[in-house]
Write a protein that holds these residues in place. Sequence first.
Motif, PDB file in Angstrom:
ATOM      1  N   THR A  32       0.845  -1.185   0.000  1.00 56.70           N
ATOM      2  CA  THR A  32       0.000   0.000   0.000  1.00 56.70           C
ATOM      3  C   THR A  32       0.883   1.238   0.000  1.00 56.70           C
ATOM      4  O   THR A  32       1.869   1.317   0.750  1.00 56.70           O
ATOM      5  CB  THR A  32      -0.908   0.006   1.236  1.00 56.70           C
ATOM      6  OG1 THR A  32      -1.821  -1.086   1.156  1.00 56.70           O
ATOM      7  CG2 THR A  32      -1.679   1.316   1.349  1.00 56.70           C
ATOM      8  N   PHE A  51      -4.535   1.449  -2.066  1.00 53.30           N
ATOM      9  CA  PHE A  51      -4.427   0.217  -1.300  1.00 53.30           C
ATOM     10  C   PHE A  51      -3.860  -0.903  -2.149  1.00 53.30           C
ATOM     11  O   PHE A  51      -4.074  -0.975  -3.367  1.00 53.30           O
ATOM     12  CB  PHE A  51      -5.801  -0.163  -0.755  1.00 53.30           C
ATOM     13  CG  PHE A  51      -5.761  -1.098   0.407  1.00 53.30           C
ATOM     14  CD1 PHE A  51      -6.277  -2.379   0.309  1.00 53.30           C
ATOM     15  CD2 PHE A  51      -5.218  -0.700   1.619  1.00 53.30           C
ATOM     16  CE1 PHE A  51      -6.241  -3.247   1.390  1.00 53.30           C
ATOM     17  CE2 PHE A  51      -5.168  -1.554   2.704  1.00 53.30           C
ATOM     18  CZ  PHE A  51      -5.685  -2.835   2.585  1.00 53.30           C
ATOM     19  N   ARG A  52      -3.141  -1.811  -1.478  1.00 52.21           N
ATOM     20  CA  ARG A  52      -2.421  -2.851  -2.191  1.00 52.21           C
ATOM     21  C   ARG A  52      -3.334  -3.775  -2.967  1.00 52.21           C
ATOM     22  O   ARG A  52      -3.046  -4.135  -4.103  1.00 52.21           O
ATOM     23  CB  ARG A  52      -1.577  -3.672  -1.202  1.00 52.21           C
ATOM     24  CG  ARG A  52      -2.378  -4.372  -0.121  1.00 52.21           C
ATOM     25  CD  ARG A  52      -1.442  -5.137   0.838  1.00 52.21           C
ATOM     26  NE  ARG A  52      -2.183  -5.847   1.877  1.00 52.21           N
ATOM     27  CZ  ARG A  52      -2.559  -5.300   3.015  1.00 52.21           C
ATOM     28  NH1 ARG A  52      -2.271  -4.041   3.262  1.00 52.21           N
ATOM     29  NH2 ARG A  52      -3.217  -6.001   3.918  1.00 52.21           N
ATOM     30  N   LEU A 106      -4.936   3.751   7.172  1.00 52.55           N
ATOM     31  CA  LEU A 106      -4.420   4.405   5.967  1.00 52.55           C
ATOM     32  C   LEU A 106      -4.004   5.855   6.195  1.00 52.55           C
ATOM     33  O   LEU A 106      -3.033   6.320   5.622  1.00 52.55           O
ATOM     34  CB  LEU A 106      -5.459   4.357   4.859  1.00 52.55           C
ATOM     35  CG  LEU A 106      -5.450   3.161   3.920  1.00 52.55           C
ATOM     36  CD1 LEU A 106      -6.539   3.324   2.872  1.00 52.55           C
ATOM     37  CD2 LEU A 106      -4.095   2.986   3.258  1.00 52.55           C
TER      38      LEU A 106
END
Length: 125
Positions: A32, A51-52, A106
Amino acid sequence: VQLQASGGGLVQAGDSLTLSCAVSGRTFSSYTLGWFRQAPGKEREFVAAIFRSGGHTYYADSVKGRFTISRDAAKNTVYLQMTSLKFEDTAVYYCAGSASIILSQLKNHFSYRDWGQGTLVTVSS
Protein backbone atom coordinates in the motif's frame (compact mmCIF):
# COMPACT_ATOMS: atom_id res chain seq x y z
CA VAL A 1 12.47 -1.30 0.18
CA GLN A 2 13.41 2.09 -1.24
CA LEU A 3 11.11 4.94 -2.18
CA GLN A 4 12.35 7.85 -4.27
CA ALA A 5 10.05 10.86 -4.56
CA SER A 6 10.45 13.51 -7.21
CA GLY A 7 8.59 16.17 -9.16
CA GLY A 8 8.25 18.98 -6.68
CA GLY A 9 8.74 22.58 -7.65
CA LEU A 10 7.50 26.14 -7.60
CA VAL A 11 4.15 26.75 -9.25
CA GLN A 12 1.45 29.37 -9.22
CA ALA A 13 -1.97 28.95 -7.70
CA GLY A 14 -4.24 27.17 -10.13
CA ASP A 15 -1.41 25.27 -11.78
CA SER A 16 -0.94 21.52 -11.94
CA LEU A 17 1.97 19.35 -10.90
CA THR A 18 2.61 15.62 -10.83
CA LEU A 19 4.75 13.96 -8.21
CA SER A 20 6.35 10.56 -8.74
CA CYS A 21 7.54 7.95 -6.29
CA ALA A 22 9.69 5.15 -7.62
CA VAL A 23 9.50 2.00 -5.53
CA SER A 24 12.09 -0.73 -5.46
CA GLY A 25 11.94 -3.96 -3.54
CA ARG A 26 8.18 -4.42 -3.51
CA THR A 27 5.41 -5.24 -5.94
CA PHE A 28 2.27 -3.17 -5.82
CA SER A 29 -0.02 -6.13 -5.30
CA SER A 30 1.41 -6.55 -1.82
CA TYR A 31 2.16 -2.95 -0.96
CA THR A 32 0.00 0.00 0.00
CA LEU A 33 1.33 3.42 -0.93
CA GLY A 34 0.41 6.80 0.40
CA TRP A 35 1.28 10.44 0.03
CA PHE A 36 1.65 12.69 3.04
CA ARG A 37 2.67 16.30 3.33
CA GLN A 38 4.11 18.53 5.99
CA ALA A 39 3.96 22.29 5.92
CA PRO A 40 6.30 24.42 8.05
CA GLY A 41 5.22 24.36 11.66
CA LYS A 42 2.50 21.80 11.04
CA GLU A 43 2.14 18.10 11.60
CA ARG A 44 2.48 15.61 8.81
CA GLU A 45 -0.91 15.02 7.24
CA PHE A 46 -2.45 12.40 5.01
CA VAL A 47 -3.05 13.34 1.38
CA ALA A 48 -3.90 10.19 -0.55
CA ALA A 49 -3.37 6.45 -0.60
CA ILE A 50 -3.76 3.54 -2.94
CA PHE A 51 -4.43 0.22 -1.30
CA ARG A 52 -2.42 -2.85 -2.19
CA SER A 53 -5.36 -5.11 -3.05
CA GLY A 54 -7.49 -3.84 -5.89
CA GLY A 55 -5.82 -0.45 -6.05
CA HIS A 56 -8.67 1.38 -4.31
CA THR A 57 -7.87 5.03 -3.69
CA TYR A 58 -8.51 7.28 -0.71
CA TYR A 59 -8.13 11.02 -0.29
CA ALA A 60 -8.08 13.70 2.33
CA ASP A 61 -11.12 15.95 2.08
CA SER A 62 -8.89 18.94 1.39
CA VAL A 63 -7.61 17.45 -1.87
CA LYS A 64 -10.56 15.37 -3.03
CA GLY A 65 -11.49 16.28 -6.58
CA ARG A 66 -8.16 18.03 -7.19
CA PHE A 67 -5.56 15.33 -6.59
CA THR A 68 -5.36 11.86 -8.10
CA ILE A 69 -3.17 9.02 -6.92
CA SER A 70 -2.31 6.29 -9.38
CA ARG A 71 0.27 3.61 -9.91
CA ASP A 72 2.09 2.10 -12.86
CA ALA A 73 3.05 -1.47 -12.07
CA ALA A 74 5.32 -1.75 -15.10
CA LYS A 75 7.37 1.19 -13.85
CA ASN A 76 6.89 0.42 -10.14
CA THR A 77 5.97 4.04 -9.69
CA VAL A 78 3.13 5.77 -7.90
CA TYR A 79 2.00 9.22 -8.96
CA LEU A 80 0.19 12.11 -7.37
CA GLN A 81 -1.42 14.33 -9.94
CA MET A 82 -2.24 17.67 -8.41
CA THR A 83 -4.50 20.19 -10.11
CA SER A 84 -5.97 23.52 -9.10
CA LEU A 85 -3.16 23.96 -6.64
CA LYS A 86 -3.69 26.35 -3.77
CA PHE A 87 -1.28 28.28 -1.59
CA GLU A 88 -2.22 26.00 1.30
CA ASP A 89 -0.96 22.97 -0.66
CA THR A 90 2.57 24.24 -0.09
CA ALA A 91 4.48 21.57 1.80
CA VAL A 92 7.08 18.88 1.60
CA TYR A 93 5.39 15.84 0.10
CA TYR A 94 6.42 12.35 1.14
CA CYS A 95 5.56 9.00 -0.31
CA ALA A 96 5.24 6.15 2.12
CA GLY A 97 4.56 2.46 1.90
CA SER A 98 3.58 -0.51 3.95
CA ALA A 99 2.90 -4.16 3.26
CA SER A 100 0.85 -4.76 6.39
CA ILE A 101 -1.34 -1.70 6.72
CA ILE A 102 -5.09 -2.14 7.04
CA LEU A 103 -7.78 0.24 5.82
CA SER A 104 -8.43 1.83 9.18
CA GLN A 105 -4.76 2.80 9.40
CA LEU A 106 -4.42 4.41 5.97
CA LYS A 107 -4.50 8.00 7.14
CA ASN A 108 -2.11 7.53 10.03
CA HIS A 109 1.49 8.21 9.08
CA PHE A 110 2.73 6.10 11.99
CA SER A 111 1.31 3.06 10.20
CA TYR A 112 3.70 3.33 7.27
CA ARG A 113 7.05 1.64 7.58
CA ASP A 114 8.89 2.86 4.50
CA TRP A 115 9.39 6.52 3.53
CA GLY A 116 10.84 8.47 0.67
CA GLN A 117 12.97 11.55 1.20
CA GLY A 118 10.32 14.16 0.43
CA THR A 119 9.91 16.65 -2.37
CA LEU A 120 9.04 20.32 -1.88
CA VAL A 121 5.98 21.82 -3.51
CA THR A 122 5.66 25.58 -3.29
CA VAL A 123 2.51 27.26 -4.54
CA SER A 124 2.67 31.00 -4.93
CA SER A 125 -0.54 32.94 -4.54
